[in-house]
Design a protein around this motif. Structure first.
Motif, PDB file in Angstrom:
ATOM      1  N   ILE A 553       0.837  -1.202   0.000  1.00 11.89           N
ATOM      2  CA  ILE A 553       0.000   0.000   0.000  1.00 11.89           C
ATOM      3  C   ILE A 553       0.870   1.249   0.000  1.00 11.89           C
ATOM      4  O   ILE A 553       0.605   2.214  -0.730  1.00 11.89           O
ATOM      5  N   VAL A 554       1.919   1.240   0.820  1.00 13.66           N
ATOM      6  CA  VAL A 554       2.839   2.382   0.854  1.00 13.66           C
ATOM      7  C   VAL A 554       3.460   2.592  -0.527  1.00 13.66           C
ATOM      8  O   VAL A 554       3.531   3.714  -1.036  1.00 13.66           O
ATOM      9  N   LYS A 555       3.891   1.513  -1.132  1.00 18.07           N
ATOM     10  CA  LYS A 555       4.520   1.596  -2.455  1.00 18.07           C
ATOM     11  C   LYS A 555       3.549   2.150  -3.497  1.00 18.07           C
ATOM     12  O   LYS A 555       3.908   3.037  -4.286  1.00 18.07           O
ATOM     13  N   GLU A 556       2.313   1.647  -3.505  1.00 22.31           N
ATOM     14  CA  GLU A 556       1.352   2.014  -4.542  1.00 22.31           C
ATOM     15  C   GLU A 556       0.668   3.354  -4.296  1.00 22.31           C
ATOM     16  O   GLU A 556       0.357   4.077  -5.238  1.00 22.31           O
ATOM     17  N   CYS A 557       0.430   3.684  -3.028  1.00 19.28           N
ATOM     18  CA  CYS A 557      -0.422   4.840  -2.717  1.00 19.28           C
ATOM     19  C   CYS A 557       0.312   6.045  -2.142  1.00 19.28           C
ATOM     20  O   CYS A 557      -0.211   7.167  -2.209  1.00 19.28           O
ATOM     21  N   LEU A 558       1.487   5.843  -1.556  1.00 17.90           N
ATOM     22  CA  LEU A 558       2.109   6.934  -0.802  1.00 17.90           C
ATOM     23  C   LEU A 558       3.525   7.291  -1.247  1.00 17.90           C
ATOM     24  O   LEU A 558       4.007   8.383  -0.938  1.00 17.90           O
ATOM     25  N   SER A 559       4.197   6.392  -1.940  1.00 13.19           N
ATOM     26  CA  SER A 559       5.610   6.638  -2.253  1.00 13.19           C
ATOM     27  C   SER A 559       5.818   7.777  -3.243  1.00 13.19           C
ATOM     28  O   SER A 559       6.914   8.344  -3.317  1.00 13.19           O
ATOM     29  N   ASN A 560       4.781   8.129  -3.994  1.00 13.75           N
ATOM     30  CA  ASN A 560       4.922   9.216  -4.970  1.00 13.75           C
ATOM     31  C   ASN A 560       4.436  10.562  -4.443  1.00 13.75           C
ATOM     32  O   ASN A 560       4.443  11.554  -5.179  1.00 13.75           O
ATOM     33  N   VAL A 561       4.010  10.600  -3.187  1.00 12.19           N
ATOM     34  CA  VAL A 561       3.566  11.868  -2.592  1.00 12.19           C
ATOM     35  C   VAL A 561       4.792  12.744  -2.332  1.00 12.19           C
ATOM     36  O   VAL A 561       5.755  12.312  -1.688  1.00 12.19           O
ATOM     37  N   GLY A 562       4.772  13.967  -2.819  1.00  8.94           N
ATOM     38  CA  GLY A 562       5.896  14.874  -2.610  1.00  8.94           C
ATOM     39  C   GLY A 562       5.916  15.431  -1.202  1.00  8.94           C
ATOM     40  O   GLY A 562       4.891  15.902  -0.698  1.00  8.94           O
ATOM     41  N   VAL A 563       7.067  15.374  -0.546  1.00  9.41           N
ATOM     42  CA  VAL A 563       7.203  15.884   0.822  1.00  9.41           C
ATOM     43  C   VAL A 563       8.366  16.866   0.886  1.00  9.41           C
ATOM     44  O   VAL A 563       9.262  16.850   0.039  1.00  9.41           O
ATOM     45  N   SER A 564       8.348  17.712   1.918  1.00  9.11           N
ATOM     46  CA  SER A 564       9.362  18.762   2.040  1.00  9.11           C
ATOM     47  C   SER A 564      10.355  18.530   3.164  1.00  9.11           C
ATOM     48  O   SER A 564      11.273  19.330   3.347  1.00  9.11           O
ATOM     49  N   SER A 565      10.165  17.476   3.942  1.00  6.96           N
ATOM     50  CA  SER A 565      11.066  17.242   5.073  1.00  6.96           C
ATOM     51  C   SER A 565      11.053  15.768   5.438  1.00  6.96           C
ATOM     52  O   SER A 565      10.170  15.002   5.018  1.00  6.96           O
ATOM     53  N   ARG A 566      12.021  15.387   6.246  1.00  5.55           N
ATOM     54  CA  ARG A 566      12.085  14.004   6.725  1.00  5.55           C
ATOM     55  C   ARG A 566      10.864  13.675   7.579  1.00  5.55           C
ATOM     56  O   ARG A 566      10.298  12.581   7.496  1.00  5.55           O
ATOM     57  N   GLN A 567      10.447  14.630   8.404  1.00  2.00           N
ATOM     58  CA  GLN A 567       9.280  14.398   9.251  1.00  2.00           C
ATOM     59  C   GLN A 567       8.032  14.149   8.408  1.00  2.00           C
ATOM     60  O   GLN A 567       7.217  13.279   8.731  1.00  2.00           O
ATOM     61  N   GLU A 568       7.876  14.899   7.319  1.00  2.00           N
ATOM     62  CA  GLU A 568       6.734  14.674   6.431  1.00  2.00           C
ATOM     63  C   GLU A 568       6.802  13.291   5.791  1.00  2.00           C
ATOM     64  O   GLU A 568       5.779  12.635   5.600  1.00  2.00           O
ATOM     65  N   MET A 569       8.013  12.846   5.473  1.00  2.00           N
ATOM     66  CA  MET A 569       8.153  11.514   4.879  1.00  2.00           C
ATOM     67  C   MET A 569       7.758  10.433   5.881  1.00  2.00           C
ATOM     68  O   MET A 569       7.103   9.444   5.527  1.00  2.00           O
ATOM     69  N   VAL A 570       8.142  10.618   7.138  1.00  2.00           N
ATOM     70  CA  VAL A 570       7.759   9.666   8.187  1.00  2.00           C
ATOM     71  C   VAL A 570       6.238   9.649   8.344  1.00  2.00           C
ATOM     72  O   VAL A 570       5.617   8.586   8.444  1.00  2.00           O
ATOM     73  N   LEU A 571       5.642  10.831   8.361  1.00  2.00           N
ATOM     74  CA  LEU A 571       4.189  10.935   8.485  1.00  2.00           C
ATOM     75  C   LEU A 571       3.495  10.263   7.306  1.00  2.00           C
ATOM     76  O   LEU A 571       2.541   9.491   7.484  1.00  2.00           O
ATOM     77  N   CYS A 572       3.985  10.532   6.113  1.00  2.00           N
ATOM     78  CA  CYS A 572       3.338  10.012   4.908  1.00  2.00           C
ATOM     79  C   CYS A 572       3.509   8.504   4.774  1.00  2.00           C
ATOM     80  O   CYS A 572       2.528   7.763   4.647  1.00  2.00           O
TER      81      CYS A 572
END
Length: 606
Positions: A553-572
């Motif tokens: 699910i992370v690979k298909e639904c969330l890995s392409n979401v653009g983030v601006s920080s490491r914390q955002e990546m952890v959240l996403c």
């Protein structure tokens, strides 16, 4: 592969070996090196898991990659109250060396520590010890240094991340002095983040605690003891506990407001956890009747707290909170004797045990699931649409609003360690903030659903079901990876975050592997992504289809979401994965097929 069982029957051994029961019987008769059973029962022989694993490693050498851990499941209890309220005495009843524990943490009958204490209790502990942790030295760098700060940093370096035996009380005195100096420095720099400072202590269980471990099928229990001034409790330190014990003293005039402040901070956690109020009562209750009379009086006194959380009332999700009915969840907390357990204390511990069993035993969610599926079936499109509308309208997190995009390459370049302390708490702190944001969004959103707006019973049942599923999933750290080193956090949150961030790489390494050969493939995916560790041999990969699905699910639904920080990546990628696996399971119960689930998940906001 990880084996959590301590003892294995014939079928367990056959499954582990990838063969049949009859073949195992042949091995026993033909191979003199096959382990002798630990015991024989009427149902057949029983082996120790570790003996079978060692045999298979010798037989197949490096090809066989299985770790025997025993029970690794753990539950968490947070105890919150003011100094000299008796927290350490309560905690001491869970540990084997009660007097040693009290001497260390409750000198002169008073709480001494100025930071949280994480009490890790397990039968796998062989010797009582404690470890001091802080990231203070990484926050205050060379440019800040004066002579006083240099001396403090040197003292910290001498004490931090080292294991001390429980009887080294003088070492604890030194640590306490350092902690108070840390707090003084932090007051001088109010605009700088506070350090992550705490103490781990590893304890063998008391008889009382052993009973809990065995009745609940647990490998360990962790108790979070907050600093003496409960009004300053950091929500992140007590979040995700399975039960919250609030110590209440009638002579504390502002106790109620302190409780209200804390509960408001951890509202989402309290909504899905058990709560008990330990009401401190002075006096002598040395007969069952006197104790029962005191219990009745205490519950009557606790009625004064019934309006304390009235602002939590009025919405649908708050109707079943323990915290809204303090009198019904109140336990008389008698004065405890340092040396022996008295009758009042025995009765007190019996009541506490009942609450802990409610919190620690796996909750049977099948009734709620069946009720949900029944409504979906009976109400059809109406319930289906209502459920989807609730999930589709959850407010989104704002990602990618910063000036620069934060990429996977930057995570890899950061050279993270898989262990929280060795990673200098970077991902761990990111996760605390990410969880706080997610729980806040869910709580605020679901708090808008009122009985006035949704008066029908079926609507309220669906709202509570969806909220419960999402919150429980988000607060339950889990994944494929397991760290079995006795000192590391359980679950291994830092490694689980890394696993989700690297979902595509992890899946690419393990998905084609047989389950008994996934440990090294999992470790390699982390190592190849610049994740370091001094204890790779303690890392394993569990056999869990849900964890695999979450990574997909992370690979298909969330890995392409653009983030601006490491914390955002952890959240996403991590927290987002935890929410979406809950939504996936809801969709499955609505009758969605696998491809339909993934399509809907891609459209659901995060």
């Amino acid at each position: 592969m990880i084996i959590e069982k301590e003892l294995l029957g014939l079928s367990d051994v056959a499954k582990l070996c990838g063969t049949s029961n009859s073949n195992i019987s042949n091995w026993r008769s033909r191979d003199s090196k096959f382990p002798t059973p630990y015991t024989d029962t009427s149902a057949g022989p029983i082996w120790k898991a570790e003996d079978i694993v060692e045999y298979l490693k010798r037989k197949f050498k490096d090809e066989y990659d299985v770790i025997s851990t025993g029970k690794i499941s753990s539950k968490r209890m947070a105890i919150i109250g003011r100094a000299r309220g008796g927290k350490s005495f309560v905690n001491s009843r869970f540990v084997f060396d009660r007097n040693g524990f009290v001497n260390l943490f409750c000198g002169n009958n008073s709480d001494k520590t100025a930071c949280p204490i994480f009490i890790k209790i397990s039968e796998y502990v062989t010797l009582e010890s404690f470890v001091f942790h802080t990231d203070f030295n990484s926050i205050y760098r060379v440019e800040d240094e004066n002579d006083e700060l240099k001396k403090l940093k040197n003292r910290i370096s001498e004490l931090v991340d080292k294991s001390y035996l429980q009887d080294e009380v003088q070492k604890m005195v030194e640590i306490e002095g350092v902690i108070r100096e840390i707090r003084s420095i932090e007051e001088l720099y109010p605009n700088r983040k506070n350090s992550n400072t705490y103490i781990d202590t590893f304890q063998r269980p008391s008889v009382f605690c052993k009973e809990l471990l065995r009745e609940c099928g647990l490998g360990s229990i962790e108790i979070v003891d907050t600093p003496g001034v409960s009004g300053n409790v950091e929500a992140a330190k007590i979040a995700k506990s399975d039960i919250y014990l609030f110590l209440v003293k009638p002579d504390n005039g502002d106790e109620s407001q302190t409780l209200r402040k804390i509960v408001t901070q951890i509202k989402a956690d309290v909504a899905t956890s058990k709560v008990a109020f330990l009401y401190k009562k002075e006096g002598f209750f040395f007969t069952h009747k006197k104790y029962e009379d005191a219990r009745i009086a205490v519950r009557k006194d606790m009625e004064a707290y019934s309006e304390l959380f009235k602002d939590l009332k009025g919405n649908i999700i708050s109707t079943e909170l323990d915290v809204l009915d303090p009198a019904s969840h109140c336990i008389l907390f008698p004065t405890m004797d340092r040396d022996e357990i008295t009758l009042p204390e025995e009765l007190f511990l019996e009541e506490v045990k009942v609450k802990l069993l409610e919190a620690f035993k796996p909750e049977n969610e099948s009734r709620k699931d069946e009720e949900f599926e029944k409504m979906i079936s009976e109400l059809g499109i109406k319930a289906n649409t209502f459920t989807l509308d609730i999930m589709r309208n959850i407010p989104v997190h704002e990602f990618g609003k910063g000036e620069n995009e934060y990429s996977l390459d930057q995570v890899i370049a950061g050279q993270h360690d898989r262990v929280m302390t060795k990673d200098n708490y970077r991902l761990h702190n990111d996760l605390d903030k990410a969880y706080s944001k997610e729980s806040s969004i869910l709580d605020k959103y679901f708090s808008t659903f009122t009985a006035a707006e949704y008066p029908e019973e079926w609507q309220q049942i669906l709202i509570k079901y969806i909220y419960r599923k999402l919150i429980i999933s988000v607060r339950a750290d889990r994944g494929l990876g397991v760290g079995t080193h006795p000192w590391e956090e359980k679950p291994a949150r830092t490694m689980l975050v890394e696993e989700s961030i690297l979902a595509e790489r992890i899946l690419g390494n393990i998905i084609e592997k047989d389950k008994v050969f996934r440990n090294e493939a999992y470790r390699k995916a982390l190592r190849d992504s610049n994740i370091t560790s001094a204890s790779w041999n303690y890392v394993g990969c569990i056999d869990n289809d849900e964890a695999i699905t979450k990574l997909k699910i992370v690979k298909e639904c969330l890995s392409n979401v653009g983030v601006s920080s490491r914390q955002e990546m952890v959240l996403c990628r991590y927290v987002g994965g935890l929410r979406k696996i809950a939504q996936y399971k809801i969709l499955k119960k609505m009758g969605y097929k696998e491809d339909e689930c993934m399509k809907e998940l891609k459209s659901l906001p995060f």
